[in-house]
Motif scaffolding. Structure first.
Motif, PDB file in Angstrom:
ATOM      1  N   PHE A 123      99.124 145.400  30.191  1.00  0.00           N
ATOM      2  CA  PHE A 123      99.594 144.000  30.218  1.00  0.00           C
ATOM      3  C   PHE A 123      98.746 143.126  29.308  1.00  0.00           C
ATOM      4  O   PHE A 123      99.260 142.396  28.455  1.00  0.00           O
ATOM      5  CB  PHE A 123      99.534 143.502  31.661  1.00  0.00           C
ATOM      6  N   ILE A 124      97.426 143.212  29.478  1.00  0.00           N
ATOM      7  CA  ILE A 124      96.513 142.388  28.695  1.00  0.00           C
ATOM      8  C   ILE A 124      96.660 142.700  27.202  1.00  0.00           C
ATOM      9  O   ILE A 124      96.729 141.788  26.365  1.00  0.00           O
ATOM     10  CB  ILE A 124      95.046 142.585  29.145  1.00  0.00           C
ATOM     11  N   PHE A 125      96.730 143.988  26.857  1.00  0.00           N
ATOM     12  CA  PHE A 125      96.818 144.361  25.451  1.00  0.00           C
ATOM     13  C   PHE A 125      98.084 143.815  24.802  1.00  0.00           C
ATOM     14  O   PHE A 125      98.053 143.240  23.714  1.00  0.00           O
ATOM     15  CB  PHE A 125      96.745 145.884  25.270  1.00  0.00           C
ATOM     16  N   ALA A 126      99.214 143.994  25.487  1.00  0.00           N
ATOM     17  CA  ALA A 126     100.486 143.525  24.932  1.00  0.00           C
ATOM     18  C   ALA A 126     100.482 142.007  24.755  1.00  0.00           C
ATOM     19  O   ALA A 126     100.908 141.489  23.726  1.00  0.00           O
ATOM     20  CB  ALA A 126     101.643 143.962  25.814  1.00  0.00           C
ATOM     21  N   LYS A 127      99.956 141.319  25.767  1.00  0.00           N
ATOM     22  CA  LYS A 127      99.911 139.852  25.681  1.00  0.00           C
ATOM     23  C   LYS A 127      98.960 139.401  24.576  1.00  0.00           C
ATOM     24  O   LYS A 127      99.285 138.519  23.777  1.00  0.00           O
ATOM     25  CB  LYS A 127      99.438 139.271  27.022  1.00  0.00           C
ATOM     26  N   LYS A 128      97.774 140.002  24.563  1.00  0.00           N
ATOM     27  CA  LYS A 128      96.735 139.584  23.619  1.00  0.00           C
ATOM     28  C   LYS A 128      97.181 139.790  22.179  1.00  0.00           C
ATOM     29  O   LYS A 128      96.878 138.979  21.302  1.00  0.00           O
ATOM     30  CB  LYS A 128      95.449 140.380  23.892  1.00  0.00           C
ATOM     31  N   THR A 129      97.891 140.904  21.941  1.00  0.00           N
ATOM     32  CA  THR A 129      98.294 141.195  20.566  1.00  0.00           C
ATOM     33  C   THR A 129      99.723 140.736  20.279  1.00  0.00           C
ATOM     34  O   THR A 129     100.330 141.129  19.289  1.00  0.00           O
ATOM     35  CB  THR A 129      98.127 142.700  20.265  1.00  0.00           C
ATOM     36  N   ASN A 130     100.241 139.874  21.164  1.00  0.00           N
ATOM     37  CA  ASN A 130     101.553 139.244  20.950  1.00  0.00           C
ATOM     38  C   ASN A 130     102.703 140.226  20.761  1.00  0.00           C
ATOM     39  O   ASN A 130     103.550 140.052  19.880  1.00  0.00           O
ATOM     40  CB  ASN A 130     101.502 138.297  19.733  1.00  0.00           C
ATOM     41  N   ILE A 131     102.727 141.257  21.573  1.00  0.00           N
ATOM     42  CA  ILE A 131     103.852 142.204  21.546  1.00  0.00           C
ATOM     43  C   ILE A 131     104.862 141.728  22.575  1.00  0.00           C
ATOM     44  O   ILE A 131     104.559 141.663  23.766  1.00  0.00           O
ATOM     45  CB  ILE A 131     103.375 143.632  21.904  1.00  0.00           C
ATOM     46  N   PRO A 132     106.066 141.354  22.140  1.00  0.00           N
ATOM     47  CA  PRO A 132     107.051 140.871  23.116  1.00  0.00           C
ATOM     48  C   PRO A 132     107.528 142.012  24.015  1.00  0.00           C
ATOM     49  O   PRO A 132     107.778 143.128  23.533  1.00  0.00           O
ATOM     50  CB  PRO A 132     108.214 140.356  22.243  1.00  0.00           C
ATOM     51  N   PHE A 133     107.630 141.718  25.328  1.00  0.00           N
ATOM     52  CA  PHE A 133     108.108 142.755  26.247  1.00  0.00           C
ATOM     53  C   PHE A 133     108.738 142.128  27.470  1.00  0.00           C
ATOM     54  O   PHE A 133     108.463 140.977  27.811  1.00  0.00           O
ATOM     55  CB  PHE A 133     106.949 143.672  26.658  1.00  0.00           C
ATOM     56  N   ASP A 134     109.580 142.922  28.139  1.00  0.00           N
ATOM     57  CA  ASP A 134     110.126 142.538  29.442  1.00  0.00           C
ATOM     58  C   ASP A 134     109.225 143.110  30.520  1.00  0.00           C
ATOM     59  O   ASP A 134     108.977 144.323  30.536  1.00  0.00           O
ATOM     60  CB  ASP A 134     111.536 143.127  29.632  1.00  0.00           C
ATOM     61  N   PHE A 135     108.735 142.247  31.402  1.00  0.00           N
ATOM     62  CA  PHE A 135     107.878 142.675  32.512  1.00  0.00           C
ATOM     63  C   PHE A 135     108.799 143.148  33.632  1.00  0.00           C
ATOM     64  O   PHE A 135     109.508 142.353  34.247  1.00  0.00           O
ATOM     65  CB  PHE A 135     107.025 141.488  32.979  1.00  0.00           C
ATOM     66  N   LYS A 136     108.780 144.475  33.889  1.00  0.00           N
ATOM     67  CA  LYS A 136     109.622 145.012  34.955  1.00  0.00           C
ATOM     68  C   LYS A 136     108.700 145.325  36.140  1.00  0.00           C
ATOM     69  O   LYS A 136     107.924 146.279  36.100  1.00  0.00           O
ATOM     70  CB  LYS A 136     110.319 146.300  34.495  1.00  0.00           C
ATOM     71  N   PHE A 137     108.809 144.515  37.152  1.00  0.00           N
ATOM     72  CA  PHE A 137     107.904 144.640  38.293  1.00  0.00           C
ATOM     73  C   PHE A 137     108.255 145.853  39.157  1.00  0.00           C
ATOM     74  O   PHE A 137     109.418 146.025  39.559  1.00  0.00           O
ATOM     75  CB  PHE A 137     107.974 143.355  39.127  1.00  0.00           C
ATOM     76  N   VAL A 138     107.275 146.693  39.420  1.00  0.00           N
ATOM     77  CA  VAL A 138     107.426 147.826  40.333  1.00  0.00           C
ATOM     78  C   VAL A 138     106.469 147.561  41.489  1.00  0.00           C
ATOM     79  O   VAL A 138     105.250 147.609  41.309  1.00  0.00           O
ATOM     80  CB  VAL A 138     107.058 149.161  39.642  1.00  0.00           C
ATOM     81  N   ASP A 139     107.004 147.249  42.641  1.00  0.00           N
ATOM     82  CA  ASP A 139     106.186 146.787  43.753  1.00  0.00           C
ATOM     83  C   ASP A 139     105.547 147.962  44.510  1.00  0.00           C
ATOM     84  O   ASP A 139     106.151 148.556  45.404  1.00  0.00           O
ATOM     85  CB  ASP A 139     107.052 145.929  44.683  1.00  0.00           C
ATOM     86  N   LEU A 140     104.333 148.304  44.139  1.00  0.00           N
ATOM     87  CA  LEU A 140     103.657 149.462  44.735  1.00  0.00           C
ATOM     88  C   LEU A 140     103.439 149.294  46.237  1.00  0.00           C
ATOM     89  O   LEU A 140     103.516 150.261  46.995  1.00  0.00           O
ATOM     90  CB  LEU A 140     102.309 149.712  44.047  1.00  0.00           C
ATOM     91  N   ALA A 141     103.188 148.087  46.664  1.00  0.00           N
ATOM     92  CA  ALA A 141     102.888 147.859  48.087  1.00  0.00           C
ATOM     93  C   ALA A 141     104.095 148.140  48.975  1.00  0.00           C
ATOM     94  O   ALA A 141     103.955 148.364  50.169  1.00  0.00           O
ATOM     95  CB  ALA A 141     102.390 146.435  48.302  1.00  0.00           C
ATOM     96  N   THR A 142     105.296 148.132  48.392  1.00  0.00           N
ATOM     97  CA  THR A 142     106.498 148.436  49.177  1.00  0.00           C
ATOM     98  C   THR A 142     107.012 149.835  48.860  1.00  0.00           C
ATOM     99  O   THR A 142     108.077 150.228  49.309  1.00  0.00           O
ATOM    100  CB  THR A 142     107.623 147.415  48.914  1.00  0.00           C
ATOM    101  N   GLY A 143     106.285 150.567  48.040  1.00  0.00           N
ATOM    102  CA  GLY A 143     106.690 151.933  47.723  1.00  0.00           C
ATOM    103  C   GLY A 143     107.841 152.045  46.743  1.00  0.00           C
ATOM    104  O   GLY A 143     108.518 153.065  46.690  1.00  0.00           O
ATOM    105  N   GLN A 144     108.051 151.005  45.938  1.00  0.00           N
ATOM    106  CA  GLN A 144     109.188 151.011  45.017  1.00  0.00           C
ATOM    107  C   GLN A 144     109.127 152.167  44.019  1.00  0.00           C
ATOM    108  O   GLN A 144     110.158 152.617  43.510  1.00  0.00           O
ATOM    109  CB  GLN A 144     109.240 149.679  44.266  1.00  0.00           C
ATOM    110  N   GLN A 145     107.912 152.657  43.762  1.00  0.00           N
ATOM    111  CA  GLN A 145     107.790 153.758  42.803  1.00  0.00           C
ATOM    112  C   GLN A 145     108.417 155.051  43.333  1.00  0.00           C
ATOM    113  O   GLN A 145     108.657 155.990  42.565  1.00  0.00           O
ATOM    114  CB  GLN A 145     106.317 153.990  42.408  1.00  0.00           C
ATOM    115  N   TYR A 146     108.679 155.106  44.646  1.00  0.00           N
ATOM    116  CA  TYR A 146     109.279 156.300  45.220  1.00  0.00           C
ATOM    117  C   TYR A 146     110.797 156.204  45.340  1.00  0.00           C
ATOM    118  O   TYR A 146     111.452 157.133  45.802  1.00  0.00           O
ATOM    119  CB  TYR A 146     108.653 156.602  46.587  1.00  0.00           C
ATOM    120  N   GLY A 147     111.342 155.077  44.912  1.00  0.00           N
ATOM    121  CA  GLY A 147     112.792 154.881  45.019  1.00  0.00           C
ATOM    122  C   GLY A 147     113.565 155.625  43.948  1.00  0.00           C
ATOM    123  O   GLY A 147     113.006 156.136  42.978  1.00  0.00           O
TER     124      GLY A 147
END
Lengths: 244, 241
Positions: free
Chosen positions: A18-42
């Motif tokens: 996140f920091i690298f992309a922002k710092k070097t001005n690389i445009p991106f879509d932030f796709k939130f994956v909510d680890l606390a709710t286990g979204q990575q297992y969906g």
């Protein structure tokens, strides 16, 4: 289609990307994956990555996991001669960055993560504090990693490769901040580490650094989230494994 | 002064560096560091690598640790064939992806198996508790499954049609539990076919030479003087038991 970065800023490797992309001005879509709710297992996230970890990058139809690989890909693809210091072309400087990025997986990252889990997560799941000898052992490992970091990787230099910040410092700082998020001030009584942290923060910009670390500095809210999402039962076996 | 590479072929990352240097005809002085005898803790080696691990290199006055950093350095300096670490952005990313994942993904699990099956019983004089052994085996099996399904998939090699650093680093790690008597290739035809391709690319002679030591581990450990290995006891108690 812009670059997509699948992230949860609780995660150290997500923060470095996140920091690298922002710092070097690389445009991106932030796709939130909510680890606390286990979204990575969906099911949906499983189509992005079967490894079920974050961060993940999607650039057109090219999907890439592992923050170190992603950072190098972004540095190469979007890099300019001015930004060479992030991942220098110079043979020996690049080797020093690679040396740190390799060492840190089983050292700084492993030890910082473990202390984070023992202080912030395990007590929630098990309902009691981690046994003293295990906590002491984990703290000892982290202390040793920090010592190696100061003595070998910094060794009187302003940044790991010398005069300029690189991917190595970025990856280092986000890992060190993880246990800090639980209220453990690792910089106290470590003036060399503290001075390096100040330099890194200045290079990255305080606003960006704070934005990236806002989530982890607020881990006290995790217990309620876990309870609300059935994560307590889910995490129990994983915790057990950590103690094996 | 010749390139010095500090190695002990019992160590997986030492094997990958050794194979890479030999395969690419990079001349070097083989500086033996006997890990099980604790030579990495000596004063001389401390000057080469204060982290006290192998492999390490000394190229003139430039010292470098970490096998992955070493191989990338050698690949660039000696301009080895592109397929080892491709210049193509996406192919290189695939190699980096594996090299990053593998530290905690397979290396940790394969190493652990070697310690649990061979070294700990020898040094501590006891068999490892069943639940720990089962847990370690489960982790290893999960890793091998991911290697087959995600990293190799339907491709001949991890990055595609040609062998790269990723395959080299993968094979040496997978051979570690094999050295402890665990045939991880049995029942895994896809992994075995990939292993055969990797061996063919490296060359059977070089592959066998690099793995001679580790494949003779069971016998060697049996004959070792466990009193010389007591220095490892605290590490064992802390990490494994």
């Amino acid at each position: 289609m812009p670059l997509e970065l699948y992230l949860d800023l609780h995660s150290q490797p997500c923060r470095s990307v996140f920091i690298f992309a922002k710092k070097t001005n690389i445009p991106f879509d932030f796709k939130f994956v909510d680890l606390a709710t286990g979204q990575q297992y969906g099911e949906d996230f499983g189509k992005i990555s079967v490894v079920r970890k974050v961060p993940v990058m999607r650039d057109g139809d090219f999907i890439l996991t592992e923050s170190v690989a992603i950072l190098k890909y972004l540095a190469e693809k979007f890099g300019t001669s001015d930004s060479d210091h992030w991942y220098p072309a110079d043979l020996q400087k690049r080797a020093r960055v690679n040396e740190y990025l390799s060492w840190q997986h089983a050292a700084m990252r492993a030890h910082g993560s473990k202390v984070f889990w023992f202080r912030a997560i395990v007590p929630i799941i098990t309902g009691s504090d981690v046994p003293k000898e295990k906590m002491d052992s984990a703290m000892e490992d982290l202390t040793l990693s920090l010592k190696v970091f100061e003595e070998k990787f910094l060794d009187d230099r302003p940044f790991i490769i010398g005069e300029k910040i690189s991917l190595a410092d970025l990856v280092a700082i986000v890992e060190i901040m993880q246990p800090v998020g639980t209220g453990l001030d690792l910089f106290e009584n470590r003036p060399i580490l503290g001075a390096w942290r100040d330099r890194v923060k200045m290079e990255l910009g305080e606003a960006l650094f704070d934005e990236a670390h806002k989530t982890i500095m607020d881990v006290a809210s995790l217990p309620q989230t876990f309870e609300n999402n059935g994560m307590l039962e889910f995490l129990k076996p994983k915790i057990q494994k950590m103690f094996n | 002064m010749a390139l010095e590479i500090y190695l002990d072929l019992f160590s997986q990352p030492c094997r990958s560096v050794y194979i890479f240097a030999k395969k690419n005809n990079i001349s070097f002085d083989f500086m033996k560091v006997s890990l099980l005898e604790g030579e990495q803790y000596g004063e001389e080696f401390g000057k080469i690598n204060m982290i006290r691990k192998a492999p390490a290199i000394r190229d003139g006055d430039f010292c470098l640790a970490e096998s992955i950093a070493i191989m990338k350095y050698l690949a660039e300096k000696y301009q080895t064939s592109d397929h080892w670490y491709p210049a193509d952005l996406q192919k290189r990313a695939r190699v980096n992806e594996y090299l990053s994942w593998q530290h905690m993904g397979i290396r940790m699990h394969g190493s652990k198996m070697f310690w649990l099956r061979l070294l700990i019983p020898k040094i501590m004089g006891v068999e490892v508790p069943k639940d720990k052994m089962d847990g370690a085996l489960e982790d290893l099996e999960g890793s091998l499954k991911l290697i087959e399904e995600k990293f190799i998939g339907d491709k001949p090699f991890i990055a595609g049609d040609q062998i790269s650093l990723a395959d080299l680093v993968a094979i040496v790690e997978i051979m570690q539990p094999v050295g402890s008597g665990l045939d991880v290739f049995e029942g895994r035809p896809k992994l075995s076919a990939w292993r055969d391709r990797v061996q063919a690319e490296i060359g059977k002679e070089l592959f066998d030479e690099a793995h001679r030591g580790i494949l003779a581990s069971q016998e060697m450990v049996k004959n070792m003087d466990s009193s010389k290995m007591q220095v490892f006891k605290p590490k064992i108690l802390r990490f494994f038991l």
